[in-house]
Enzyme design. Structure first.
Site, PDB file in Angstrom:
ATOM      1  N   TRP A  53      32.557 -47.528   2.502  1.00 34.71           N
ATOM      2  CA  TRP A  53      33.395 -48.137   1.861  1.00 34.71           C
ATOM      3  C   TRP A  53      34.756 -48.641   2.382  1.00 34.71           C
ATOM      4  O   TRP A  53      35.330 -49.715   1.790  1.00 34.71           O
ATOM      5  CB  TRP A  53      33.599 -47.561   0.419  1.00 34.71           C
ATOM      6  CG  TRP A  53      32.679 -47.603  -0.591  1.00 34.71           C
ATOM      7  CD1 TRP A  53      31.308 -47.327  -0.581  1.00 34.71           C
ATOM      8  CD2 TRP A  53      32.920 -48.289  -1.955  1.00 34.71           C
ATOM      9  NE1 TRP A  53      30.799 -47.444  -1.880  1.00 34.71           N
ATOM     10  CE2 TRP A  53      31.901 -48.163  -2.621  1.00 34.71           C
ATOM     11  CE3 TRP A  53      34.185 -48.604  -2.490  1.00 34.71           C
ATOM     12  CZ2 TRP A  53      31.733 -48.783  -3.914  1.00 34.71           C
ATOM     13  CZ3 TRP A  53      34.114 -49.396  -3.798  1.00 34.71           C
ATOM     14  CH2 TRP A  53      32.719 -49.296  -4.287  1.00 34.71           C
ATOM     15  N   TYR A  76      27.314 -47.887   7.554  1.00 35.10           N
ATOM     16  CA  TYR A  76      27.484 -47.700   5.958  1.00 35.10           C
ATOM     17  C   TYR A  76      28.753 -46.989   5.733  1.00 35.10           C
ATOM     18  O   TYR A  76      29.446 -46.113   6.251  1.00 35.10           O
ATOM     19  CB  TYR A  76      26.374 -47.098   5.176  1.00 35.10           C
ATOM     20  CG  TYR A  76      26.488 -46.880   4.053  1.00 35.10           C
ATOM     21  CD1 TYR A  76      25.899 -48.324   3.334  1.00 35.10           C
ATOM     22  CD2 TYR A  76      26.925 -46.013   3.267  1.00 35.10           C
ATOM     23  CE1 TYR A  76      26.328 -48.309   1.863  1.00 35.10           C
ATOM     24  CE2 TYR A  76      27.170 -46.037   1.820  1.00 35.10           C
ATOM     25  CZ  TYR A  76      26.683 -47.184   1.123  1.00 35.10           C
ATOM     26  OH  TYR A  76      26.752 -47.307  -0.037  1.00 35.10           O
TER      27      TYR A  76
HETATM   28  N1  LIG Z   1      36.289 -41.901  -9.475  1.00 38.87           N
HETATM   29  C1  LIG Z   1      35.176 -42.253  -8.751  1.00 38.87           C
HETATM   30  N2  LIG Z   1      34.286 -43.320  -9.030  1.00 38.87           N
HETATM   31  C2  LIG Z   1      33.669 -43.801  -8.320  1.00 38.87           C
HETATM   32  C3  LIG Z   1      33.166 -43.200  -7.223  1.00 38.87           C
HETATM   33  C4  LIG Z   1      33.917 -42.419  -6.678  1.00 38.87           C
HETATM   34  O1  LIG Z   1      33.672 -41.671  -5.547  1.00 38.87           O
HETATM   35  N3  LIG Z   1      35.117 -41.841  -7.290  1.00 38.87           N
HETATM   36  N4  LIG Z   1      32.153 -43.840  -6.475  1.00 38.87           N
HETATM   37  C5  LIG Z   1      31.635 -45.306  -6.849  1.00 38.87           C
HETATM   38  C6  LIG Z   1      30.406 -45.333  -6.346  1.00 38.87           C
HETATM   39  S1  LIG Z   1      30.307 -45.845  -4.440  1.00 38.87           S
HETATM   40  C7  LIG Z   1      28.997 -45.460  -6.975  1.00 38.87           C
HETATM   41  S2  LIG Z   1      27.734 -45.952  -6.443  1.00 38.87           S
HETATM   42  C8  LIG Z   1      29.323 -45.090  -8.663  1.00 38.87           C
HETATM   43  C9  LIG Z   1      28.008 -44.261  -8.769  1.00 38.87           C
HETATM   44  O2  LIG Z   1      27.855 -44.282 -10.105  1.00 38.87           O
HETATM   45  P1  LIG Z   1      26.913 -42.866 -10.930  1.00 38.87           P
HETATM   46  O3  LIG Z   1      25.805 -42.791  -9.845  1.00 38.87           O
HETATM   47  O4  LIG Z   1      26.391 -43.404 -12.029  1.00 38.87           O
HETATM   48  O5  LIG Z   1      27.941 -41.852 -10.803  1.00 38.87           O
HETATM   49  P2  LIG Z   1      27.657 -40.058 -10.604  1.00 38.87           P
HETATM   50  O6  LIG Z   1      29.171 -39.582 -10.855  1.00 38.87           O
HETATM   51  O7  LIG Z   1      27.275 -39.683  -9.573  1.00 38.87           O
HETATM   52  O8  LIG Z   1      26.738 -40.060 -11.874  1.00 38.87           O
HETATM   53  C10 LIG Z   1      27.036 -40.233 -13.218  1.00 38.87           C
HETATM   54  C11 LIG Z   1      26.754 -39.212 -14.298  1.00 38.87           C
HETATM   55  O9  LIG Z   1      25.338 -38.959 -14.336  1.00 38.87           O
HETATM   56  C12 LIG Z   1      24.898 -37.769 -14.739  1.00 38.87           C
HETATM   57  N5  LIG Z   1      23.634 -37.251 -14.410  1.00 38.87           N
HETATM   58  C13 LIG Z   1      23.177 -36.730 -13.207  1.00 38.87           C
HETATM   59  N6  LIG Z   1      21.977 -36.385 -13.049  1.00 38.87           N
HETATM   60  C14 LIG Z   1      21.474 -36.840 -14.324  1.00 38.87           C
HETATM   61  C15 LIG Z   1      20.175 -36.794 -14.862  1.00 38.87           C
HETATM   62  O10 LIG Z   1      19.177 -36.349 -14.322  1.00 38.87           O
HETATM   63  N7  LIG Z   1      20.246 -37.263 -16.057  1.00 38.87           N
HETATM   64  C16 LIG Z   1      21.125 -37.656 -16.953  1.00 38.87           C
HETATM   65  N8  LIG Z   1      20.804 -38.134 -18.043  1.00 38.87           N
HETATM   66  N9  LIG Z   1      22.475 -37.992 -16.338  1.00 38.87           N
HETATM   67  C17 LIG Z   1      22.629 -37.271 -14.971  1.00 38.87           C
HETATM   68  C18 LIG Z   1      25.989 -36.808 -14.073  1.00 38.87           C
HETATM   69  O11 LIG Z   1      26.378 -35.940 -15.091  1.00 38.87           O
HETATM   70  C19 LIG Z   1      27.040 -37.698 -13.576  1.00 38.87           C
HETATM   71  O12 LIG Z   1      28.262 -37.399 -14.071  1.00 38.87           O
HETATM   72  O13 LIG Z   1      30.446 -44.528  -8.744  1.00 38.87           O
HETATM   73  C20 LIG Z   1      31.700 -45.325  -8.356  1.00 38.87           C
HETATM   74  N10 LIG Z   1      32.900 -44.789  -8.969  1.00 38.87           N
HETATM   75  N1  LIG Z   2      25.136 -35.788  -2.541  1.00 39.51           N
HETATM   76  C1  LIG Z   2      25.533 -36.916  -2.824  1.00 39.51           C
HETATM   77  N2  LIG Z   2      25.981 -37.784  -1.731  1.00 39.51           N
HETATM   78  C2  LIG Z   2      26.317 -38.906  -2.059  1.00 39.51           C
HETATM   79  C3  LIG Z   2      26.248 -39.509  -3.183  1.00 39.51           C
HETATM   80  C4  LIG Z   2      25.908 -38.602  -4.491  1.00 39.51           C
HETATM   81  O1  LIG Z   2      25.928 -39.149  -5.441  1.00 39.51           O
HETATM   82  N3  LIG Z   2      25.614 -37.540  -4.014  1.00 39.51           N
HETATM   83  N4  LIG Z   2      26.811 -40.851  -3.399  1.00 39.51           N
HETATM   84  C5  LIG Z   2      26.719 -41.808  -2.210  1.00 39.51           C
HETATM   85  C6  LIG Z   2      27.297 -43.041  -2.418  1.00 39.51           C
HETATM   86  S1  LIG Z   2      26.886 -43.763  -4.060  1.00 39.51           S
HETATM   87  C7  LIG Z   2      28.218 -43.564  -1.710  1.00 39.51           C
HETATM   88  S2  LIG Z   2      28.581 -45.234  -1.796  1.00 39.51           S
HETATM   89  C8  LIG Z   2      28.554 -42.856  -0.446  1.00 39.51           C
HETATM   90  C9  LIG Z   2      29.949 -43.247   0.172  1.00 39.51           C
HETATM   91  O2  LIG Z   2      30.232 -43.038   1.186  1.00 39.51           O
HETATM   92  P1  LIG Z   2      31.295 -43.463   2.218  1.00 39.51           P
HETATM   93  O3  LIG Z   2      31.579 -45.026   1.779  1.00 39.51           O
HETATM   94  O4  LIG Z   2      30.891 -43.454   3.497  1.00 39.51           O
HETATM   95  O5  LIG Z   2      32.431 -42.666   1.929  1.00 39.51           O
HETATM   96  P2  LIG Z   2      34.052 -42.942   2.094  1.00 39.51           P
HETATM   97  O6  LIG Z   2      34.849 -41.488   1.871  1.00 39.51           O
HETATM   98  O7  LIG Z   2      34.467 -43.990   1.236  1.00 39.51           O
HETATM   99  O8  LIG Z   2      34.314 -43.399   3.568  1.00 39.51           O
HETATM  100  C10 LIG Z   2      35.040 -44.354   3.991  1.00 39.51           C
HETATM  101  C11 LIG Z   2      35.774 -44.150   5.229  1.00 39.51           C
HETATM  102  O9  LIG Z   2      36.358 -45.354   5.781  1.00 39.51           O
HETATM  103  C12 LIG Z   2      37.638 -44.937   6.082  1.00 39.51           C
HETATM  104  N5  LIG Z   2      38.457 -46.278   6.024  1.00 39.51           N
HETATM  105  C13 LIG Z   2      39.289 -46.837   5.082  1.00 39.51           C
HETATM  106  N6  LIG Z   2      39.784 -47.850   5.463  1.00 39.51           N
HETATM  107  C14 LIG Z   2      39.323 -48.091   6.936  1.00 39.51           C
HETATM  108  C15 LIG Z   2      39.703 -49.381   7.668  1.00 39.51           C
HETATM  109  O10 LIG Z   2      40.221 -50.367   7.540  1.00 39.51           O
HETATM  110  N7  LIG Z   2      39.135 -49.240   8.773  1.00 39.51           N
HETATM  111  C16 LIG Z   2      38.246 -48.330   9.222  1.00 39.51           C
HETATM  112  N8  LIG Z   2      37.854 -48.040  10.513  1.00 39.51           N
HETATM  113  N9  LIG Z   2      37.950 -47.083   8.472  1.00 39.51           N
HETATM  114  C17 LIG Z   2      38.528 -47.050   7.230  1.00 39.51           C
HETATM  115  C18 LIG Z   2      37.994 -43.991   5.217  1.00 39.51           C
HETATM  116  O11 LIG Z   2      39.087 -43.271   5.746  1.00 39.51           O
HETATM  117  C19 LIG Z   2      36.812 -43.211   5.147  1.00 39.51           C
HETATM  118  O12 LIG Z   2      36.817 -42.073   6.302  1.00 39.51           O
HETATM  119  O13 LIG Z   2      28.245 -41.466  -0.614  1.00 39.51           O
HETATM  120  C20 LIG Z   2      26.918 -41.400  -0.978  1.00 39.51           C
HETATM  121  N10 LIG Z   2      26.756 -39.685  -0.770  1.00 39.51           N
HETATM  122 MO   LIG Z   3      28.086 -45.804  -4.030  1.00 41.11          MO
END
Ligand SMILES: Nc1nc2c(c(=O)[nH]1)N[C@H]1C(S)=C(S)[C@@H](COP(=O)(O)OP(=O)(O)OC[C@H]3O[C@@H](n4cnc5c(=O)[nH]c(N)nc54)[C@H](O)[C@@H]3O)O[C@H]1N2
Ligand SMILES: Nc1nc2c(c(=O)[nH]1)N[C@H]1C(S)=C(S)[C@@H](COP(=O)(O)OP(=O)(O)OC[C@H]3O[C@@H](n4cnc5c(=O)[nH]c(N)nc54)[C@H](O)[C@@H]3O)O[C@H]1N2
Ligand SMILES: [Mo]
Length: 772
Positions: A115, A113
């Site tokens: 990104w 898993y």
């Molecule tokens: N800049 C940036 N953008 C991203 C990402 C990133 O790593 N960086 N990751 C991307 C990915 S993979 C995903 S899946 C999405 C995730 O998208 P989300 O899961 O929606 O993003 P989060 O920032 O984890 O949470 C959004 C907001 O929900 C609020 N929140 C938390 N708990 C609660 C609660 O119990 N109740 C209410 N009402 N609000 C709450 C928090 O204040 C938080 O800022 O974001 C994407 N966008």
């Molecule tokens: N506590 C908490 N944990 C969370 C979340 C949360 O809300 N709270 N959010 C979750 C969510 S929504 C997500 S999506 C996950 C995200 O978790 P990940 O998707 O595992 O996080 P990334 O840091 O995007 O990891 C991507 C990796 O791919 C590598 N990479 C980039 N390009 C390439 C390539 O071309 N080849 C190879 N081999 N590697 C490459 C980057 O260097 C990096 O190490 O985290 C989750 N974890």
């Molecule tokens: Mo995500």
């Protein structure tokens, strides 16, 4: 390399840009002119290609090289031996063959898993999955960390889940029609930086401004004020209480006869059963506004007045994905949809339901109506899988049974873990437990451009190129542009494209033809493009020749503009039924009910979480930590970049806390603090902010895990990774989704000597005696 200054066009998950280059690295990024609101995450790119944390060449963990495959608790603290590419590919081929011959393909975990990077061909997961399929398959993972609960429950409720995002009501329609936007979790613009596979424009802030300019009102319901930018009414329930608030709103609608019974009769099933629960007939607790006020800390009137306003105006109820990344995460989206059904505006422009506005730059953006170029991943004959966030459970408990979506399943016995393009030390919960889990397999293989904590826990380390070093084609479902990604810089040191590595290993395993089909990566790009072109031509869509596309740099595809979610269904529920057993919105699901889970009933239900301020655990750990997505980067990617580094406090990830909570602990703005609970601890840098509840603290994910003592699995993280604190438990027996968003903690000022950050230092690397 000299100072070759040019501007190659590139696409990252966080936006499209041109890269100025000098000395083999990016020196400046220039956002694409078509992007109305470029992301600050772009600022992490300069200097990233030749950063000291890059993996310069193939490496193997010393203990593995000397003792051979086997469980080892030295993963994460051992040194590495530099080897040649030929040696690395031979070791990898031999080990894959050994595991397949002795234990079968099921013993390879290839879920992998993560990104990775934008680009359809070099997409790391597609590459590793295709490769492992050519080898006879692997144990895979299903669902995502993003929407683990939604993706299992919503198909039962509306017959789909992707459609809720990719065919959501468009921002234009919202701006023109919505009178009241009620946003659970807000609409955090920071998150709309990102879409998987890239994104060429960022319209969210503009759309919200247009909505306000038209006289629309926004209510943001979140523990953090800045989950909404611009004017809005801020309502801050305690974290985890949203389902109670929604039930309170629903109760007001029913008791004041404001609910749309005609809509519920025609388009929904099971409302009556739910209503009996709502009114307390089944459990003796009416979910009144007063009850909801008690659960959430809000005023009863706030809830009652909001319910009345929602019933009187064109109202869109939206729920961010964060609300389902918690224990019982199925309930918030299910209840949000139920609330919207009671308002009866689903399928009407600007009314109804949304899921993930402000979670990703996808909901609200127009989809492309045809398939996109895709690398075929082949067929996986192994049927074994896990819900993605069960990784530690699986590795620690081979043969154990677990529940998932109505099935009783068994964890396989994994011998080899093969990861490309993800960072479990970013994404998984309870990192101490994850380290114990990663000590179990015989072999851990990691492909990454960087010495991430995951790479440091590997046995076989495969140095990948970054997307800036190769040619690719990018596109994504809700964006009009197909983009030519031109290589900006030469390959760094002794790194290789994952494709070339897999091709070399495939050669040694005798499966080269299956894997490569005789094509180089450049030939694959042309091939994928032509295949896609052929498909579009059969639908009479004209496209440029590949060479013209490559030269021009992009091709604008048609998109479906002006969508309203479930408009077809509203227009004719018989002709366009939902793919649920009843064909309708299932407020009560017989199927889910039939599973008999005590943590996920047949209708939206309030379950008290363990990690919340009203529970017993809060007596010991009195602050509620929100571990949300970082504003300054994508997950852990480019944490060493300028934008991310500028936010750090004395090198540590910023933790926001309320001045009251800080004063009570003798903490001043800019102090380093220790954040802890019974699972672990980390350092972080205090930022005082009164735009939050006083018992809430916020520490985003993504600081590279940096244990003070790498040989101790429970060691304090010096850098501020909240996943040393989070619980490794599934959302429920139904979905087993990730619950990393919430955790209870305590905080104290850290007065000890500050340990230096070592997260970005490569591990000790000794030069092997062997050479190419
Ligand atoms: N800049 C940036 N953008 C991203 C990402 C990133 O790593 N960086 N990751 C991307 C990915 S993979 C995903 S899946 C999405 C995730 O998208 P989300 O899961 O929606 O993003 P989060 O920032 O984890 O949470 C959004 C907001 O929900 C609020 N929140 C938390 N708990 C609660 C609660 O119990 N109740 C209410 N009402 N609000 C709450 C928090 O204040 C938080 O800022 O974001 C994407 N966008
Ligand atoms: N506590 C908490 N944990 C969370 C979340 C949360 O809300 N709270 N959010 C979750 C969510 S929504 C997500 S999506 C996950 C995200 O978790 P990940 O998707 O595992 O996080 P990334 O840091 O995007 O990891 C991507 C990796 O791919 C590598 N990479 C980039 N390009 C390439 C390539 O071309 N080849 C190879 N081999 N590697 C490459 C980057 O260097 C990096 O190490 O985290 C989750 N974890
Ligand atoms: Mo995500």
């Amino acid at each position: 390399m000299g100072s070759d200054v040019r501007a190659a066009q590139h696409m990252a998950h966080w936006g499209m840009f041109r890269a100025s280059v000098s000395g083999g690295d990016v020196t400046e990024v220039h956002p694409d002119a078509g992007d109305e609101n470029p992301s600050q995450v772009l600022g992490n790119v300069p200097g990233s290609v030749r950063h000291r944390s890059r993996i310069a060449g193939p490496a193997v963990r010393r203990g593995w090289l000397e003792n051979g495959p086997g469980p080892s608790d030295r993963r994460g603290s051992d040194e590495f031996v530099a080897v040649s590419w030929d040696e690395l590919t031979s070791l990898l081929a031999t080990e894959l063959r050994r595991v397949v011959d002795r234990y079968g393909n099921e013993a390879i975990y290839g879920g992998s898993y993560g990104w990775a990077s934008a680009g359809r061909f070099h997409h790391a997961q597609s590459q590793v999955h295709r490769f492992l399929n050519c080898l006879g398959g692997y144990t895979r993972s299903v669902n995502s960390y993003s929407t683990g609960a939604t993706s299992v429950v919503m198909p039962h409720v509306v017959g789909a889940h992707w459609k809720l995002f990719s065919r959501s009501t468009s921002w234009d329609v919202i701006a023109e029609n919505t009178d009241l936007l009620v946003a659970f979790g807000g609409v955090p613009v920071k998150n709309t930086s990102i879409n998987h596979g890239g994104t060429s424009n960022h319209p969210t802030e503009g759309a919200l401004a247009a909505l306000r300019a038209r006289g629309g009102r926004i209510v943001t319901i979140s523990p953090l004020r800045d989950d909404m930018t611009g004017e809005a009414t801020w309502i801050a329930p305690i974290p985890g209480s949203d389902v109670a608030v929604m039930l309170g709103l629903a109760h007001v609608l029913v008791t004041e006869n404001l609910h749309d019974t005609a809509f519920l009769d025609k388009y929904c099933t099971g409302y009556d059963t739910f209503e009996r629960y709502l009114l307390g007939h089944t459990d003796g607790t009416p979910k009144t506004a007063a009850w909801a006020a008690q659960m959430s800390g809000l005023a009863e009137d706030t809830i009652a007045e909001l319910a009345r306003e929602m019933a009187s105006r064109r109202t869109l109820v939206t729920v961010t994905w964060s609300l389902q990344r918690v224990k019982s995460g199925e309930q918030a989206p299910w209840m949000g949809l139920t609330l919207a059904s009671m308002l009866g505006q689903i399928g009407i422009p600007g009314g109804g339901f949304g899921h993930g506005y402000g979670s990703m730059n996808e909901p609200g953006l127009a989809p492309v109506p045809y398939p996109l170029p895709t690398l075929p991943q082949g067929h996986n004959p192994v049927t074994t899988f896990i819900p993605v966030a069960a990784i530690s459970d699986m590795l620690l408990n081979p043969g154990a049974e677990f529940d998932y979506n109505g099935d009783r399943m068994v964890y396989p016995d994994i011998r080899l873990v093969h990861w490309a393009g993800g960072n479990p030390f970013h994404h998984h919960q309870d990192l101490g437990r994850l380290r114990r889990a990663f000590a179990r397999p015989d072999t851990v293989v990691v492909h990454d451009p960087y010495w991430t904590p995951m790479a440091k826990h590997a046995d076989i380390v495969v140095p990948s190129t970054t997307s800036l070093e190769r040619s690719d084609i990018s596109c994504t479902r809700n964006d009009p542009l197909l983009v030519a990604m031109h290589p900006a810089v030469p390959r760094f040191a002794n790194s290789r494209d994952d494709y070339d590595t897999f091709a070399a290993v495939a050669e040694k395993l005798g499966i080269a033809q299956e894997f490569t089909e005789g094509r180089t990566s450049d030939e694959w790009l042309r091939h994928l493009y032509r295949q896609w072109q052929g498909f579009l031509e059969s639908s009479s869509v004209a496209t440029p020749a590949f060479d013209d596309f490559w030269h021009d740099g992009s091709f604008r595809m048609a998109t479906e503009d002006g969508l309203t979610l479930l408009e077809d269904y509203r227009r004719d529920p018989v002709a366009a039924p939902l793919r649920t057993p009843s064909g309708r919105i299932e407020i009560f699901s017989d199927v889910v009910d039939g599973y008999g889970y005590d943590d996920c009933a047949g209708h939206p239900t309030w379950y008290e979480p363990e990690e919340w301020l009203r529970g017993a655990r809060a007596e010991t750990f009195p602050l509620h930590l929100i571990a949300n997505q970082p504003r300054t980067r994508l997950h852990s990617q480019l944490d060493h970049g300028a934008t991310s580094q500028a936010s750090k406090i004395q090198g540590r990830e910023p933790i926001r806390l309320h001045p009251t909570a800080a004063t009570a602990r003798g903490i001043a703005d800019g102090d380093v603090v220790r954040v802890f609970n019974d699972r672990g601890s980390c350092l972080a840098g205090a930022v005082l902010d009164d735009g939050m509840l006083d018992r809430v603290v916020q520490l985003s994910t993504g600081a590279w895990y940096d244990p003070e003592d790498p040989s101790d699995v429970g060691s304090m993280c010096k850098h501020g990774n909240p996943n040393v604190l989070t619980a490794d438990v599934g959302a429920s027996s139904l979905s087993q989704g990730c619950t990393g968003q919430h955790v209870l903690v305590q905080i104290e000022r850290y007065d000890g000597e500050l340990p230096p950050i070592t997260a970005f230092d490569p591990p000790t690397l000794v030069t092997g005696t062997r050479s190419e």
